[in-house]
Design a protein around this motif. Sequence first.
Motif, PDB file in Angstrom:
ATOM      1  N   LEU A 112      26.235  42.348  49.421  1.00  0.00           N
ATOM      2  CA  LEU A 112      26.613  43.097  48.214  1.00  0.00           C
ATOM      3  C   LEU A 112      26.693  44.599  48.497  1.00  0.00           C
ATOM      4  O   LEU A 112      27.660  45.272  48.102  1.00  0.00           O
ATOM      5  N   GLU A 113      25.688  45.095  49.208  1.00  0.00           N
ATOM      6  CA  GLU A 113      25.642  46.533  49.512  1.00  0.00           C
ATOM      7  C   GLU A 113      26.864  46.942  50.342  1.00  0.00           C
ATOM      8  O   GLU A 113      27.431  48.015  50.144  1.00  0.00           O
ATOM      9  N   PHE A 114      27.252  46.071  51.265  1.00  0.00           N
ATOM     10  CA  PHE A 114      28.424  46.373  52.088  1.00  0.00           C
ATOM     11  C   PHE A 114      29.696  46.361  51.227  1.00  0.00           C
ATOM     12  O   PHE A 114      30.604  47.168  51.432  1.00  0.00           O
ATOM     13  N   ALA A 115      29.744  45.456  50.266  1.00  0.00           N
ATOM     14  CA  ALA A 115      30.956  45.328  49.438  1.00  0.00           C
ATOM     15  C   ALA A 115      31.113  46.491  48.445  1.00  0.00           C
ATOM     16  O   ALA A 115      32.249  46.861  48.098  1.00  0.00           O
ATOM     17  N   GLN A 116      29.995  47.070  47.996  1.00  0.00           N
ATOM     18  CA  GLN A 116      30.077  48.025  46.874  1.00  0.00           C
ATOM     19  C   GLN A 116      31.042  49.207  47.086  1.00  0.00           C
ATOM     20  O   GLN A 116      31.845  49.493  46.191  1.00  0.00           O
ATOM     21  N   PRO A 117      31.011  49.897  48.248  1.00  0.00           N
ATOM     22  CA  PRO A 117      31.961  51.014  48.412  1.00  0.00           C
ATOM     23  C   PRO A 117      33.423  50.552  48.382  1.00  0.00           C
ATOM     24  O   PRO A 117      34.293  51.280  47.905  1.00  0.00           O
ATOM     25  N   PHE A 118      33.691  49.333  48.881  1.00  0.00           N
ATOM     26  CA  PHE A 118      35.059  48.797  48.801  1.00  0.00           C
ATOM     27  C   PHE A 118      35.422  48.506  47.342  1.00  0.00           C
ATOM     28  O   PHE A 118      36.540  48.753  46.906  1.00  0.00           O
ATOM     29  N   LEU A 155      23.669  34.321  45.899  1.00  0.00           N
ATOM     30  CA  LEU A 155      25.011  34.869  46.141  1.00  0.00           C
ATOM     31  C   LEU A 155      25.998  34.344  45.094  1.00  0.00           C
ATOM     32  O   LEU A 155      26.812  35.098  44.562  1.00  0.00           O
ATOM     33  N   GLU A 156      25.891  33.044  44.792  1.00  0.00           N
ATOM     34  CA  GLU A 156      26.780  32.449  43.779  1.00  0.00           C
ATOM     35  C   GLU A 156      26.686  33.221  42.464  1.00  0.00           C
ATOM     36  O   GLU A 156      27.708  33.556  41.860  1.00  0.00           O
ATOM     37  N   SER A 157      25.464  33.507  42.020  1.00  0.00           N
ATOM     38  CA  SER A 157      25.357  34.154  40.704  1.00  0.00           C
ATOM     39  C   SER A 157      25.801  35.610  40.770  1.00  0.00           C
ATOM     40  O   SER A 157      26.379  36.130  39.808  1.00  0.00           O
ATOM     41  N   SER A 161      28.899  37.196  38.568  1.00  0.00           N
ATOM     42  CA  SER A 161      28.782  38.450  37.801  1.00  0.00           C
ATOM     43  C   SER A 161      29.876  39.426  38.215  1.00  0.00           C
ATOM     44  O   SER A 161      30.505  40.071  37.359  1.00  0.00           O
ATOM     45  N   LEU A 162      30.106  39.533  39.533  1.00  0.00           N
ATOM     46  CA  LEU A 162      31.171  40.438  40.014  1.00  0.00           C
ATOM     47  C   LEU A 162      32.513  40.036  39.402  1.00  0.00           C
ATOM     48  O   LEU A 162      33.295  40.885  38.969  1.00  0.00           O
ATOM     49  N   ARG A 163      32.768  38.722  39.393  1.00  0.00           N
ATOM     50  CA  ARG A 163      34.041  38.230  38.834  1.00  0.00           C
ATOM     51  C   ARG A 163      34.211  38.701  37.387  1.00  0.00           C
ATOM     52  O   ARG A 163      35.250  39.250  37.011  1.00  0.00           O
ATOM     53  N   ASP A 164      33.149  38.531  36.591  1.00  0.00           N
ATOM     54  CA  ASP A 164      33.290  38.851  35.172  1.00  0.00           C
ATOM     55  C   ASP A 164      33.306  40.362  34.915  1.00  0.00           C
ATOM     56  O   ASP A 164      33.895  40.829  33.949  1.00  0.00           O
ATOM     57  N   GLU A 165      32.671  41.124  35.824  1.00  0.00           N
ATOM     58  CA  GLU A 165      32.711  42.587  35.684  1.00  0.00           C
ATOM     59  C   GLU A 165      34.039  43.169  36.161  1.00  0.00           C
ATOM     60  O   GLU A 165      34.544  44.141  35.603  1.00  0.00           O
ATOM     61  N   LEU A 166      34.594  42.575  37.231  1.00  0.00           N
ATOM     62  CA  LEU A 166      35.701  43.244  37.940  1.00  0.00           C
ATOM     63  C   LEU A 166      37.085  42.700  37.629  1.00  0.00           C
ATOM     64  O   LEU A 166      38.072  43.423  37.803  1.00  0.00           O
ATOM     65  N   THR A 167      37.164  41.441  37.174  1.00  0.00           N
ATOM     66  CA  THR A 167      38.493  40.891  36.869  1.00  0.00           C
ATOM     67  C   THR A 167      39.209  41.737  35.805  1.00  0.00           C
ATOM     68  O   THR A 167      40.386  42.047  35.968  1.00  0.00           O
ATOM     69  N   GLY A 170      41.228  44.568  37.237  1.00  0.00           N
ATOM     70  CA  GLY A 170      42.363  44.312  38.124  1.00  0.00           C
ATOM     71  C   GLY A 170      42.000  43.698  39.466  1.00  0.00           C
ATOM     72  O   GLY A 170      42.865  43.493  40.316  1.00  0.00           O
ATOM     73  N   LEU A 171      40.718  43.408  39.686  1.00  0.00           N
ATOM     74  CA  LEU A 171      40.306  42.832  40.968  1.00  0.00           C
ATOM     75  C   LEU A 171      40.289  41.299  40.893  1.00  0.00           C
ATOM     76  O   LEU A 171      40.199  40.722  39.810  1.00  0.00           O
ATOM     77  N   THR A 172      40.358  40.676  42.049  1.00  0.00           N
ATOM     78  CA  THR A 172      40.229  39.215  42.153  1.00  0.00           C
ATOM     79  C   THR A 172      38.953  38.929  42.927  1.00  0.00           C
ATOM     80  O   THR A 172      38.690  39.566  43.953  1.00  0.00           O
ATOM     81  N   VAL A 173      38.156  37.998  42.430  1.00  0.00           N
ATOM     82  CA  VAL A 173      36.886  37.667  43.080  1.00  0.00           C
ATOM     83  C   VAL A 173      36.803  36.152  43.234  1.00  0.00           C
ATOM     84  O   VAL A 173      37.119  35.414  42.295  1.00  0.00           O
ATOM     85  N   ALA A 174      36.412  35.702  44.419  1.00  0.00           N
ATOM     86  CA  ALA A 174      36.378  34.258  44.663  1.00  0.00           C
ATOM     87  C   ALA A 174      35.278  33.892  45.649  1.00  0.00           C
ATOM     88  O   ALA A 174      34.831  34.733  46.432  1.00  0.00           O
TER      89      ALA A 174
END
Length: 273
Positions: A112-118, A155-157, A161-167, A170-174
């Motif tokens: 998660l920490e690695f993903a955040q700046p992206f 990680l699943e949860s 959460s990322l999906r519902d925050e970011l979709t 304009g982002l796609t999360v899978a």
Amino acid sequence: MTKKTILITGAGSGLGKGTALGLAAKGHKVIAGVHKWEQKSRLIEDAKKAGVQDNLEIIKLNILDIMDCQKAWEYDVDILVNNAGIGHSGPVSEMPVGLIREVMETNVFSNLEFAQPFIQKMVKRGSGKLVFVSSVAGLSTTPYLGAYNASKHALESIVQSLRDELTPMGLTVATINPGPYDTGFNDRMYDSYAQWFDEDVHFTPLKNIEAAAKKMAENQFDPKAMIEKMIEIIPQESHDFRTILPTDFVAMCKEYQETQYKIQSDTVDPSKK
Ligand SMILES: NC(=O)c1ccc[n+]([C@@H]2O[C@H](COP(=O)([O-])OP(=O)(O)OC[C@H]3O[C@@H](n4cnc5c(N)ncnc54)[C@H](O)[C@@H]3O)[C@@H](O)[C@H]2O)c1
Ligand SMILES: O=C(O)C(=O)C[C@H](O)[C@H](O)CO
């Protein structure tokens, strides 16, 4: 399909490496993050053999190492594939909790920490895709893999959460949820309990752990199909939030969840006996 810039973590071996080479062969610009320097040397050779070296940039990337992460954060990517992962085996009732922390640190917190700046850059742009390599182990449990199961469930949860925050931004999360594939990962994971487990000290019968390890070792699939599926879906604009392979594991995961509502508190999950 338009060509994408795709960064993959844990691309020095297994599913990540096969996927990195395959996506580069399809013409995408791949930034392959490898955990260890030796993996870099081997991937350079494999990329040359596959004739994909022009589409594959290899960077040293241990997601627990801030210097490596800072270098990787300089890239602008269309798609981030969080594939790096580790596992430890053994009964959670007796396992040193530090080992569980270690698994959580890599598979959950550092991913998660690695993903955040992206994510920040993608939100600014209003587009981008995040793919997390979870597991069937994030949707069910297996004896003596409790530490790993806990990490993939967490990680699943987080990804949901990322999906519902970011979709909406304009982002796609899978997620991608492989079943047991013979990359060496599961064998290494099931080897690890021997570092600390002592039959004379611990109460868990050793034969039960050995039986679980044997069952896993004998029931693994050729990773080729999984890698092909990853190469197919990662660059796609839209597909199912969760991709489980082999597909019959979908029913297994659903049945596992159903069972949790049916069994009594004094009963072992019948599939775990
Ligand atoms: N093989 C399976 O059966 C299976 C099933 C479900 C999910 N998975 C998941 O797939 C992913 C890839 O596993 P694999 O089977 O290809 O095994 P693998 O061990 O070949 O791949 C994992 C990669 O992650 C790297 N890694 C570990 N710690 C890292 C760190 N701190 N920073 C960067 N990289 C790190 C490893 O060096 C390795 O290259 C993992 O997340 C694993 O949990 C594997
Ligand atoms: O995540 C892994 O490494 C797995 O192999 C997951 C397995 O499919 C799961 O634990 C067995 O049901």
